[in-house]
Write an enzyme that holds these catalytic residues in place. Sequence first.
Site, PDB file in Angstrom:
ATOM      1  CB  ALA A 177      -8.364   0.145   3.047  1.00  0.00           C
ATOM      2  CG  ASP A 178      -4.976   4.179   3.577  1.00  0.00           C
ATOM      3  OD1 ASP A 178      -5.820   4.898   3.271  1.00  0.00           O
ATOM      4  OD2 ASP A 178      -4.180   4.509   4.497  1.00  0.00           O
ATOM      5  CB  VAL A 179      -2.309   0.283  -1.256  1.00  0.00           C
ATOM      6  CG1 VAL A 179      -1.782   0.061  -2.410  1.00  0.00           C
ATOM      7  CG2 VAL A 179      -1.349   0.825  -0.178  1.00  0.00           C
ATOM      8  N   GLY A 182      -6.054   4.268  -3.532  1.00  0.00           N
ATOM      9  CA  GLY A 182      -5.383   4.987  -4.425  1.00  0.00           C
ATOM     10  C   GLY A 182      -5.098   4.663  -5.672  1.00  0.00           C
TER      11      GLY A 182
END
Length: 404
Positions: A177-179, A182
């Site tokens: 989810a973070d990547v 980003g």
Amino acid sequence: MSEVNAQRETVARKGPLAHFKVLDLTRVRAGPTAVRQFADWGADVIKIESPQHMEVSDGWGGLRDGPDFQNLHRNKRSLAINLKDPRGIAILRRLVETADVVAENFRPDVKFRLGIDYESLAKINPGIVYASISGFGQDGPYAKRPGFDHIVQGMGGMMSINGHADKGPTRVGIAVADVAAGLFTGLAVMTALLERQVSGKGQWVQVSLLEAMIAMLDFQAARWLFNREIPGQPGNDHPTSIPTGVYPTQDGHITIAAGEQAMFKRLVVAMGCEELMDMEPFSTEEGRSKNRVELNAELSRRTREHTSAHWLEVFERGSVAAGPINSMDAVFADPQVQHLGVAQPLVHPTLGPVSVVGQGFKMSRTPSQMRSTAPTRGEHTDEILREAGYSDGEIAAFHTDGVV
């Protein structure tokens, strides 16, 4: 200049984004992932962080020289300013005058309290592209909740379709989810910069981990939206295309992807079990999907008879989609990975030679560039302040007063 800073090799910035300046107010992972897309392609990325005396980390504690921080923050310059001091805010505002992008992932209310929200900064520079990353959005019922990758994997549906049904919900082994957030942010900012060439105006770009996670579900989400079909946990099988999964060998496991009719035919020919092609219910893609347990048992019984290397050689000759299941050391020892140059070398001023993960795409004329490891906290503070027009006397006073 400290001894560490003096040892840092200076490499000129170049690349397709070298004419852009990015002010990076982000922390932890999603924001730095977005900004890294600009740093690697030549943009002047200024990482804005708190001075050492404030004892505020970047979300990494004492791991600044660790692989994760170094991988995320390469190619940046560091400016340490106290944004709780009006003079620190004034420095940031001056930098905005000549910047192209501001990226932040504060709690949604923080930027307004500091007076560095999009509307405030657009008055200084109407062309600024302002990127905000949050867990759940800038407004709405969950806006004030802390957003973490693990939580969003659950809320966004990923855990419900990952892993084996008898083992319960399973998180993905990377911060997906973070990547994703980003990378979506990087794409959104570049889209806004392209639009600015026409309108001359910047805009506010908003990305949330929740939206990014759901977007990454792709065809699994579409199955629900179109057919109201709730996907389950298929384990190592593909949800619909069978046989696609993990198969045991004499000395380990391999992956095979042969759900499409022509590929399945090549598979059974290569394995010497052509009778499966004509055997009901395996003769059609639909039949194989519905009877995956039986088909996988048939294939597994055969793959166990030889080593992984044997089968991979057989499948290579037969043009069958198959591959090994590599541990991380084997990934980077793979000849194709080495040929692609995925591991990029750098020299850290104290750690010596290190490697980071290269970009996921290449450009023929303007390649990405690995210029420097992550900066030390405030490494470029004086340099950046001088570029912004501050005198040596003013800079000295900032240090004395704890503004920088």
